[in-house]
Design an enzyme around this catalytic site. Sequence first.
Site, short mmCIF file in Angstrom:
data_model
loop_
_atom_site.label_atom_id
_atom_site.label_comp_id
_atom_site.label_asym_id
_atom_site.label_seq_id
_atom_site.Cartn_x
_atom_site.Cartn_y
_atom_site.Cartn_z
CD GLU A 43 -3.15 -0.69 2.19
OE1 GLU A 43 -4.20 -0.97 1.75
OE2 GLU A 43 -2.93 -0.54 3.22
CD GLU A 93 -4.33 -5.45 2.98
OE1 GLU A 93 -5.24 -4.82 3.34
OE2 GLU A 93 -3.09 -5.66 2.87
#
Length: 587
Positions: free
Chosen positions: A158, A236
């Site tokens: 991320e 995710e």
Amino acid sequence: MPALRIDGDDFRLDDEPFRIISGGLHYFRVHPDQWRDRLRKARLLGLNTVDTYIPWNLHQPRPDRFRWDGMLDLTAFLDLAREEGLYVLLRPGPYICAEWEGGGLPSWLLADPGIRLRSADPAFLAAVDGYFDALLPHVLPYLGSRGGPVLAVQVENEFGAYGAEAEDGTAYLGHLTTALRERGVDVPLFTCDQPADLARGSVPGALSTVNFGSGADRNLAVLRAHQPEGPLMCTEFWNGWFDRWGGAHVVRPAADAAAELDAMLSAGASVNLYMFHGGTNFGFTNGANDKHTYRPTVTSYDYDSPLDEAGDPTAKFAAFREVIARHAPVPEAPLPEPSKKLNLLGIELDERAPLFTALDLLGAAVPGDRPLTMEELGQDFGFVLYETRLGTPGPVLLHAPGVHDRAQIFLDGQPVGVLERESHEQTLALTVPPGGAALAVLVENQGRVNYGRAIHDRKGLTGPVSVNGAPLRGGWTSRPLPLDDLGALRYESATAPGVGPAFHRGTFEAAGPADTYLDLAGWTKGCAWVNGFHLGRYWSRGPQQRLYVPGPVLRAGGNEIVVLELHATARGSVDLRDAPDLGPTEE
């Protein structure tokens, strides 16, 4: 096992179309004797893959020391995954977030006052290269290109959210990609980001994937607009969430999460459940968030997952299994049975070792002109005790703006107050008796920040301490208390209430291994160990009220419980319960 490759908009495995249906399972949050059980249950859910981060901070606790044993035996975990017929998505960082201490970055990096984490800073890149040099020889034999279970490897984690303020993000991500390739990683690379951050977090030559908890159609469309060709994947899918101290236990209805999973699979996307099985932040490994207010994460990482903290199936397990069966083969087998539990009430902790009388057994005091941070002391986790002397009697204002994270203040061994970073507290009024007094400041590292710019999170007293506006210089000692070995403690019978932090010890008999939950109702704040295994932190403010005790920690016959209570308890006993208590819920 065959190697994964990307062919247009599809994954292919052994030249056949392949969809990744994966679930997060962090080996370092699960007792190794339970790995096979959790992996087998992943297969029963219908998963063909498991996903795990790799925690750099635990594998390289010091610049010159690496660990690959016990709960960190990565290759043993990969062997078990292969034996259970599961593929693996590997996410080595260097940064992993994961609500994990420091986002997985070693604390010793912060001993360099000028280091820029997650950047092209040469000092940081040199440390990352050393980590990869040590890690990847363990990983390479398990790559799919060599017949192993590892399908793909993630680049960073991320980064798009962090890279919004990073001037050298492209150079940093490029360095990581080259470092992995040059060291032999020849399976597909991928990145993951939230939808708004895809452009900043992507890397040429790596598949972009997206993270979200809802809005599958919308967010997959954002991914497709960003990446016109390539498999769609949610790395995710947030089917649950984590808890923080002082908050509520967050849950997500199974039907809602299952509907979102169905929408994703109906769109043809691959998916990784975050989490399939959350596990536990054992010891001092929980992270924290700091978006203008510091918020430490609780010990449990149950995450409202398909498998709960003890590995028992929840309502999400059945709901997700039904959804997956519409899109992929699911083993014909009954739902897993809950594990055996132990219920034992009223275990007396009738021996005590006061912390302040055991200091020399736990750590050596380091003299200095000022308090030293944990990083300067070469310390990862635990506490630091700072001591000096206040010579001028009368009322004083103690000002400590750099408390990271929670300081208990003592005069001549008597508690006089607490300063909490979370509450933005910096000043304490106290009275020094005639003749002066010994000042002691016990600071707890409650978890390094794991997300955002605040990851440069040094611990202990990180700034000057002053009294009535005058800096306290000279005469300080800083004593690291990592509490990684309590074997030298000497206990005495607890015949009267004590003042100040103390270790409390008791024993109990068990027929053999069984999962259980340590109930500390009536206790205030501290940590607990069973048979030397550090269960983690407890805190009466909740929401979590009981600590998970993995079955393999218990043994037939005598067992030991040690509790470090930082304040006080009127109870003197604890219970082992057969059910968790994660606190009042919030949906």
